[in-house]
Scaffold this active site. Structure first.
Site, PDB file in Angstrom:
ATOM      1  N   GLY A  53       0.797  -5.514 -10.028  1.00  0.00           N
ATOM      2  CA  GLY A  53       0.388  -4.184  -9.595  1.00  0.00           C
ATOM      3  C   GLY A  53       1.578  -3.443  -9.024  1.00  0.00           C
ATOM      4  O   GLY A  53       2.604  -4.048  -8.702  1.00  0.00           O
ATOM      5  N   GLY A  55       2.723   0.353  -6.681  1.00  0.00           N
ATOM      6  CA  GLY A  55       2.377   1.573  -5.973  1.00  0.00           C
ATOM      7  C   GLY A  55       3.577   2.489  -5.953  1.00  0.00           C
ATOM      8  O   GLY A  55       4.558   2.270  -6.668  1.00  0.00           O
ATOM      9  N   GLY A  56       3.516   3.507  -5.110  1.00  0.00           N
ATOM     10  CA  GLY A  56       4.611   4.459  -5.060  1.00  0.00           C
ATOM     11  C   GLY A  56       5.898   3.883  -4.517  1.00  0.00           C
ATOM     12  O   GLY A  56       6.992   4.316  -4.891  1.00  0.00           O
ATOM     13  N   MET A  57       5.790   2.869  -3.642  1.00  0.00           N
ATOM     14  CA  MET A  57       6.979   2.350  -2.973  1.00  0.00           C
ATOM     15  C   MET A  57       7.169   0.845  -3.151  1.00  0.00           C
ATOM     16  O   MET A  57       8.086   0.272  -2.574  1.00  0.00           O
ATOM     17  CB  MET A  57       6.871   2.648  -1.470  1.00  0.00           C
ATOM     18  CG  MET A  57       6.718   4.123  -1.126  1.00  0.00           C
ATOM     19  SD  MET A  57       8.233   5.059  -1.373  1.00  0.00           S
ATOM     20  CE  MET A  57       9.193   4.524   0.031  1.00  0.00           C
ATOM     21  N   LYS A  75       4.996  -9.054  -2.544  1.00  0.00           N
ATOM     22  CA  LYS A  75       5.105  -7.599  -2.583  1.00  0.00           C
ATOM     23  C   LYS A  75       6.540  -7.227  -2.232  1.00  0.00           C
ATOM     24  O   LYS A  75       7.025  -7.570  -1.143  1.00  0.00           O
ATOM     25  CB  LYS A  75       4.129  -6.979  -1.582  1.00  0.00           C
ATOM     26  CG  LYS A  75       4.254  -5.478  -1.433  1.00  0.00           C
ATOM     27  CD  LYS A  75       3.267  -4.999  -0.385  1.00  0.00           C
ATOM     28  CE  LYS A  75       3.472  -3.545  -0.042  1.00  0.00           C
ATOM     29  NZ  LYS A  75       2.544  -3.098   1.019  1.00  0.00           N
ATOM     30  N   ASP A 165      -7.330   2.992   2.803  1.00  0.00           N
ATOM     31  CA  ASP A 165      -7.490   2.995   1.339  1.00  0.00           C
ATOM     32  C   ASP A 165      -8.518   1.946   0.916  1.00  0.00           C
ATOM     33  O   ASP A 165      -8.281   1.180  -0.012  1.00  0.00           O
ATOM     34  CB  ASP A 165      -6.143   2.738   0.664  1.00  0.00           C
ATOM     35  CG  ASP A 165      -6.116   3.189  -0.792  1.00  0.00           C
ATOM     36  OD1 ASP A 165      -6.993   3.991  -1.186  1.00  0.00           O
ATOM     37  OD2 ASP A 165      -5.221   2.757  -1.539  1.00  0.00           O
TER      38      ASP A 165
END
Length: 331
Positions: A53, A55-57, A75, A165
């Site tokens: 996965g 995300g933006g960062m 991550k 979120d």
């Protein structure tokens, strides 16, 4: 250590192969048996196997912890996050909460200028994927899993830790039947009433609380609203306020409570539970019930729907373990 040859085992024939000169994440056939092998990337003691996965960062990888010989999720954030204290504060808070409904953190740090966090690998996807593939568990089990997630959110709220979120895609699953809340990219610390402090990034609009849409910020009651949207969608297959429109239009739908009662769009939902979810989706954050009331409602729903289908929820779980050859463990 980093200069040592990078070797992997073929899962099919157990051949040990040197992949040091191959590009990470490419695939090649095993020269011994022809099985396709994916080339990992070395990241300290971890071998990053594939992107699960992004995300933006940051990106999340399925990885192997070579020291403990276990699969984990790693991550890895962008280098520009290296000076972001919130990344490490969030990592520490998740590990301190140590709640069984929250994906646990095993390690964190900075490697080659990139902040990273190591977590338990949840190997069975998430509730959004189950919903889209029409493979959600029956109502009694789903309600009990959501009550479990609510207990994790309650533990966060007690520490003024807000997720920001909450949605089906962030409720992770394991093949052992576990459900845990994950993806804390937007999480931060704030006191009750800190709704006029904007969050770092905007969350998914279909799940955002009205105060998030109006002020740009929310406290733990915003998580309660998003959790209500999550429950509504998982039981009905529909988002109560939709997802299309400008923030102003989505805000107005919440203000006018423009959604059908859950019992009218979801099979097997009693009126009292439908009323509870309507209160969770209240425009006025002061009117939303607390997690204890939500947990009680979900637990009653689990028990009542289990009896109506001929088996209590606990009996169904016991049968699942029996069929799979696993022994049930108490949480």
């Amino acid at each position: 250590m980093d200069n040592a040859p990078l070797k992997v085992f073929c899962r099919q024939c157990q051949a040990k192969l040197d992949v040091s000169d191959l590009e990470p994440y490419t695939r090649f056939p095993c020269p011994e048996c022809g099985a396709i092998i994916r080339v990992p990337e070395r990241f300290g003691r971890y071998l990053l196997e594939k992107v699960c996965g992004s995300g933006g960062m940051s990106k999340i990888y399925r990885a192997l912890d070579t020291k403990l010989a276990r699969r984990v999720a790693v991550k890895v954030a962008d280098r520009k996050c290296a000076s972001d204290r919130n990344f490490f504060e969030v990592s520490k808070m998740i590990s301190k909460i140590n709640h069984p409904a929250i994906v646990p953190v095993y390690d964190c740090g900075i490697l080659d200028g990139r902040p990273f966090m190591v977590m338990k690998f949840m190997d069975d996807g998430d509730l959004e994927k189950r919903m889209l593939s029409h493979t959600l568990p029956p109502l009694p089990e789903l309600a009990q899993s959501l009550a479990f997630i609510a207990s994790g959110l309650a533990a966060m709220a007690e520490r003024n830790f807000v997720h920001h979120d909450v949605k089906p895609a962030n409720i992770m699953l394991s093949s052992a039947g576990e459900a845990k809340l994950g993806d804390f990219d937007l999480a931060d610390f704030r006191n009750p009433g800190d709704v006029d402090i904007p969050c770092a990034e905007f969350a998914s609009p279909g799940y955002a609380s009205p105060e998030r849409l109006y002020y740009g910020g929310e406290d733990f009651r915003g998580d309660i609203f998003s959790f209500g949207v999550t429950i509504y969608e998982l039981f009905s297959g529909k988002l109560p306020f939709g997802i299309h429109g400008t923030p102003e239009e989505l805000y107005r739908k919440r203000e006018n409570m423009e959604f059908a009662p859950l019992s009218s769009v979801a099979e097997g939902i009693p009126d009292d539970f439908s009323v509870l979810i309507s209160s969770v989706l209240s425009f006025n954050m002061e009117s939303r019930p607390g997690y204890s009331e939500i947990i009680s409602g979900l637990s009653r729903l689990s028990e009542s729907s289990g009896k109506e289908s001929g088996l209590r929820w606990t009996d169904k779980i016991a049968n699942i373990f029996k069929r799979s050859g696993r022994k049930g463990e108490q949480q």
